[in-house]
Write a protein that holds these residues in place. Structure first.
Motif, PDB file in Angstrom:
ATOM      1  N   LEU A 280      -2.878  -4.368 -12.287  1.00  0.00           N
ATOM      2  CA  LEU A 280      -1.772  -4.179 -13.153  1.00  0.00           C
ATOM      3  C   LEU A 280      -2.259  -4.428 -14.554  1.00  0.00           C
ATOM      4  O   LEU A 280      -1.827  -3.755 -15.610  1.00  0.00           O
ATOM      5  CB  LEU A 280      -0.751  -5.318 -13.096  1.00  0.00           C
ATOM      6  N   LEU A 281      -3.265  -5.300 -15.056  1.00  0.00           N
ATOM      7  CA  LEU A 281      -3.860  -5.759 -16.260  1.00  0.00           C
ATOM      8  C   LEU A 281      -4.503  -4.216 -16.668  1.00  0.00           C
ATOM      9  O   LEU A 281      -4.650  -3.978 -17.824  1.00  0.00           O
ATOM     10  CB  LEU A 281      -4.649  -6.762 -16.148  1.00  0.00           C
ATOM     11  N   TYR A 282      -5.351  -3.825 -15.758  1.00  0.00           N
ATOM     12  CA  TYR A 282      -6.306  -2.825 -15.976  1.00  0.00           C
ATOM     13  C   TYR A 282      -5.429  -1.567 -16.221  1.00  0.00           C
ATOM     14  O   TYR A 282      -5.809  -1.015 -17.281  1.00  0.00           O
ATOM     15  CB  TYR A 282      -7.146  -2.276 -14.677  1.00  0.00           C
ATOM     16  N   ALA A 283      -4.183  -1.315 -15.734  1.00  0.00           N
ATOM     17  CA  ALA A 283      -3.333  -0.119 -15.937  1.00  0.00           C
ATOM     18  C   ALA A 283      -2.771  -0.469 -17.517  1.00  0.00           C
ATOM     19  O   ALA A 283      -2.684   0.251 -18.098  1.00  0.00           O
ATOM     20  CB  ALA A 283      -2.332  -0.052 -15.080  1.00  0.00           C
ATOM     21  N   SER A 284      -2.509  -1.842 -17.696  1.00  0.00           N
ATOM     22  CA  SER A 284      -1.824  -1.989 -18.838  1.00  0.00           C
ATOM     23  C   SER A 284      -2.895  -1.552 -20.348  1.00  0.00           C
ATOM     24  O   SER A 284      -2.582  -1.214 -21.007  1.00  0.00           O
ATOM     25  CB  SER A 284      -1.576  -3.522 -18.869  1.00  0.00           C
ATOM     26  N   LYS A 285      -4.042  -2.211 -19.870  1.00  0.00           N
ATOM     27  CA  LYS A 285      -5.037  -1.911 -20.955  1.00  0.00           C
ATOM     28  C   LYS A 285      -5.276  -0.299 -21.175  1.00  0.00           C
ATOM     29  O   LYS A 285      -5.561  -0.042 -22.338  1.00  0.00           O
ATOM     30  CB  LYS A 285      -6.389  -2.542 -20.639  1.00  0.00           C
ATOM     31  N   LEU A 286      -5.270   0.400 -19.928  1.00  0.00           N
ATOM     32  CA  LEU A 286      -5.546   1.819 -20.305  1.00  0.00           C
ATOM     33  C   LEU A 286      -4.466   2.467 -21.066  1.00  0.00           C
ATOM     34  O   LEU A 286      -4.549   3.180 -21.947  1.00  0.00           O
ATOM     35  CB  LEU A 286      -5.526   2.514 -19.066  1.00  0.00           C
ATOM     36  N   LEU A 287      -3.177   1.980 -20.863  1.00  0.00           N
ATOM     37  CA  LEU A 287      -2.151   2.598 -21.489  1.00  0.00           C
ATOM     38  C   LEU A 287      -1.888   1.901 -23.072  1.00  0.00           C
ATOM     39  O   LEU A 287      -1.475   2.662 -23.899  1.00  0.00           O
ATOM     40  CB  LEU A 287      -0.898   2.117 -20.838  1.00  0.00           C
TER      41      LEU A 287
ATOM     42  N   ILE B 151      -2.559   0.453  -5.635  1.00  0.00           N
ATOM     43  CA  ILE B 151      -1.962  -0.668  -5.812  1.00  0.00           C
ATOM     44  C   ILE B 151      -0.616  -0.515  -6.961  1.00  0.00           C
ATOM     45  O   ILE B 151       0.302  -0.827  -6.663  1.00  0.00           O
ATOM     46  CB  ILE B 151      -2.785  -1.620  -6.306  1.00  0.00           C
ATOM     47  N   ILE B 152      -0.968   0.311  -8.091  1.00  0.00           N
ATOM     48  CA  ILE B 152       0.202   0.565  -8.908  1.00  0.00           C
ATOM     49  C   ILE B 152       1.168   1.321  -8.167  1.00  0.00           C
ATOM     50  O   ILE B 152       2.281   0.972  -8.225  1.00  0.00           O
ATOM     51  CB  ILE B 152      -0.637   1.244 -10.099  1.00  0.00           C
ATOM     52  N   GLU B 153       0.726   2.296  -7.527  1.00  0.00           N
ATOM     53  CA  GLU B 153       1.710   3.270  -6.630  1.00  0.00           C
ATOM     54  C   GLU B 153       2.546   2.543  -5.751  1.00  0.00           C
ATOM     55  O   GLU B 153       3.742   2.520  -5.764  1.00  0.00           O
ATOM     56  CB  GLU B 153       1.083   4.355  -6.001  1.00  0.00           C
ATOM     57  N   LEU B 154       1.844   1.530  -4.998  1.00  0.00           N
ATOM     58  CA  LEU B 154       2.598   0.825  -4.094  1.00  0.00           C
ATOM     59  C   LEU B 154       3.719  -0.085  -4.812  1.00  0.00           C
ATOM     60  O   LEU B 154       4.606  -0.384  -4.312  1.00  0.00           O
ATOM     61  CB  LEU B 154       1.732  -0.180  -3.153  1.00  0.00           C
ATOM     62  N   ILE B 155       3.398  -0.791  -5.734  1.00  0.00           N
ATOM     63  CA  ILE B 155       4.235  -1.682  -6.635  1.00  0.00           C
ATOM     64  C   ILE B 155       5.472  -0.761  -6.897  1.00  0.00           C
ATOM     65  O   ILE B 155       6.692  -1.076  -7.090  1.00  0.00           O
ATOM     66  CB  ILE B 155       3.627  -2.333  -7.687  1.00  0.00           C
ATOM     67  N   ALA B 156       5.195   0.550  -7.463  1.00  0.00           N
ATOM     68  CA  ALA B 156       6.122   1.443  -8.219  1.00  0.00           C
ATOM     69  C   ALA B 156       7.150   1.602  -7.127  1.00  0.00           C
ATOM     70  O   ALA B 156       8.335   2.075  -7.258  1.00  0.00           O
ATOM     71  CB  ALA B 156       5.497   2.486  -8.698  1.00  0.00           C
ATOM     72  N   ASN B 157       6.751   1.725  -6.093  1.00  0.00           N
ATOM     73  CA  ASN B 157       7.610   2.070  -4.563  1.00  0.00           C
ATOM     74  C   ASN B 157       8.416   1.008  -4.184  1.00  0.00           C
ATOM     75  O   ASN B 157       8.879   1.202  -3.197  1.00  0.00           O
ATOM     76  CB  ASN B 157       6.824   2.893  -3.778  1.00  0.00           C
ATOM     77  N   GLY B 158       8.288  -0.024  -4.827  1.00  0.00           N
ATOM     78  CA  GLY B 158       9.019  -1.474  -4.363  1.00  0.00           C
ATOM     79  C   GLY B 158       8.314  -2.435  -3.426  1.00  0.00           C
ATOM     80  O   GLY B 158       8.891  -3.150  -2.834  1.00  0.00           O
TER      81      GLY B 158
ATOM     82  N   GLU C 165       3.721  -8.118   0.685  1.00  0.00           N
ATOM     83  CA  GLU C 165       3.539  -6.911   1.606  1.00  0.00           C
ATOM     84  C   GLU C 165       2.336  -5.991   1.406  1.00  0.00           C
ATOM     85  O   GLU C 165       1.723  -5.676   2.269  1.00  0.00           O
ATOM     86  CB  GLU C 165       4.807  -5.998   1.361  1.00  0.00           C
ATOM     87  N   ILE C 166       1.962  -5.976   0.122  1.00  0.00           N
ATOM     88  CA  ILE C 166       0.421  -5.251   0.008  1.00  0.00           C
ATOM     89  C   ILE C 166      -0.384  -6.104   0.501  1.00  0.00           C
ATOM     90  O   ILE C 166      -1.447  -5.540   1.160  1.00  0.00           O
ATOM     91  CB  ILE C 166       0.205  -5.201  -1.571  1.00  0.00           C
ATOM     92  N   LEU C 167      -0.323  -7.432   0.310  1.00  0.00           N
ATOM     93  CA  LEU C 167      -1.606  -8.362   0.974  1.00  0.00           C
ATOM     94  C   LEU C 167      -1.465  -8.264   2.397  1.00  0.00           C
ATOM     95  O   LEU C 167      -2.371  -8.409   3.199  1.00  0.00           O
ATOM     96  CB  LEU C 167      -1.340  -9.798   0.466  1.00  0.00           C
ATOM     97  N   LYS C 168      -0.301  -8.093   2.915  1.00  0.00           N
ATOM     98  CA  LYS C 168      -0.398  -7.864   4.461  1.00  0.00           C
ATOM     99  C   LYS C 168      -0.965  -6.802   4.975  1.00  0.00           C
ATOM    100  O   LYS C 168      -1.609  -6.573   6.072  1.00  0.00           O
ATOM    101  CB  LYS C 168       1.122  -8.152   4.876  1.00  0.00           C
ATOM    102  N   GLU C 169      -0.644  -5.759   4.243  1.00  0.00           N
ATOM    103  CA  GLU C 169      -1.077  -4.225   4.543  1.00  0.00           C
ATOM    104  C   GLU C 169      -2.487  -4.010   4.169  1.00  0.00           C
ATOM    105  O   GLU C 169      -3.304  -3.197   5.101  1.00  0.00           O
ATOM    106  CB  GLU C 169      -0.323  -3.305   3.911  1.00  0.00           C
ATOM    107  N   TYR C 170      -3.025  -4.674   3.315  1.00  0.00           N
ATOM    108  CA  TYR C 170      -4.297  -4.821   2.975  1.00  0.00           C
ATOM    109  C   TYR C 170      -5.255  -6.231   2.636  1.00  0.00           C
ATOM    110  O   TYR C 170      -5.174  -6.653   1.965  1.00  0.00           O
ATOM    111  CB  TYR C 170      -4.635  -3.966   1.573  1.00  0.00           C
TER     112      TYR C 170
END
Length: 70
Positions: free
Chosen positions: A60-67, A31-38, A43-48
């Motif tokens: 996004l929140l999970y990634a933020s907490k890790l960082l 999910i993070i990668e898809l967002i990073a690629n624009g 679009e993500i919800l349509k694809e998945y």
């Protein structure tokens, strides 16, 4: 907002323990990668279609907490 993190699970029997969206085999990193690629949320919800908007926010929140811990 922290309740969003309940949407993420880590199970050694699912994708070798990578964090995934609960009830799916969709990893947080994808999910993070898809967002990073624009890709947009729409679009993500349509694809998945098994995902919900809250799942994307949770990733996004999970990634933020890790960082934040680094």
């Amino acid at each position: 907002m922290e309740e969003l993190l309940d949407r993420i699970i880590i199970d050694p029997n699912i994708l070798a323990g990578k964090p995934v969206i609960k009830g799916t085999r969709i990893p947080v990193y994808l999910i993070i990668e898809l967002i990073a690629n624009g890709m947009t949320t729409k679009e993500i919800l349509k694809e998945y279609p098994e995902l919900k908007e809250e799942d994307i926010k949770a990733a996004l929140l999970y990634a933020s907490k890790l960082l934040e811990k680094k």
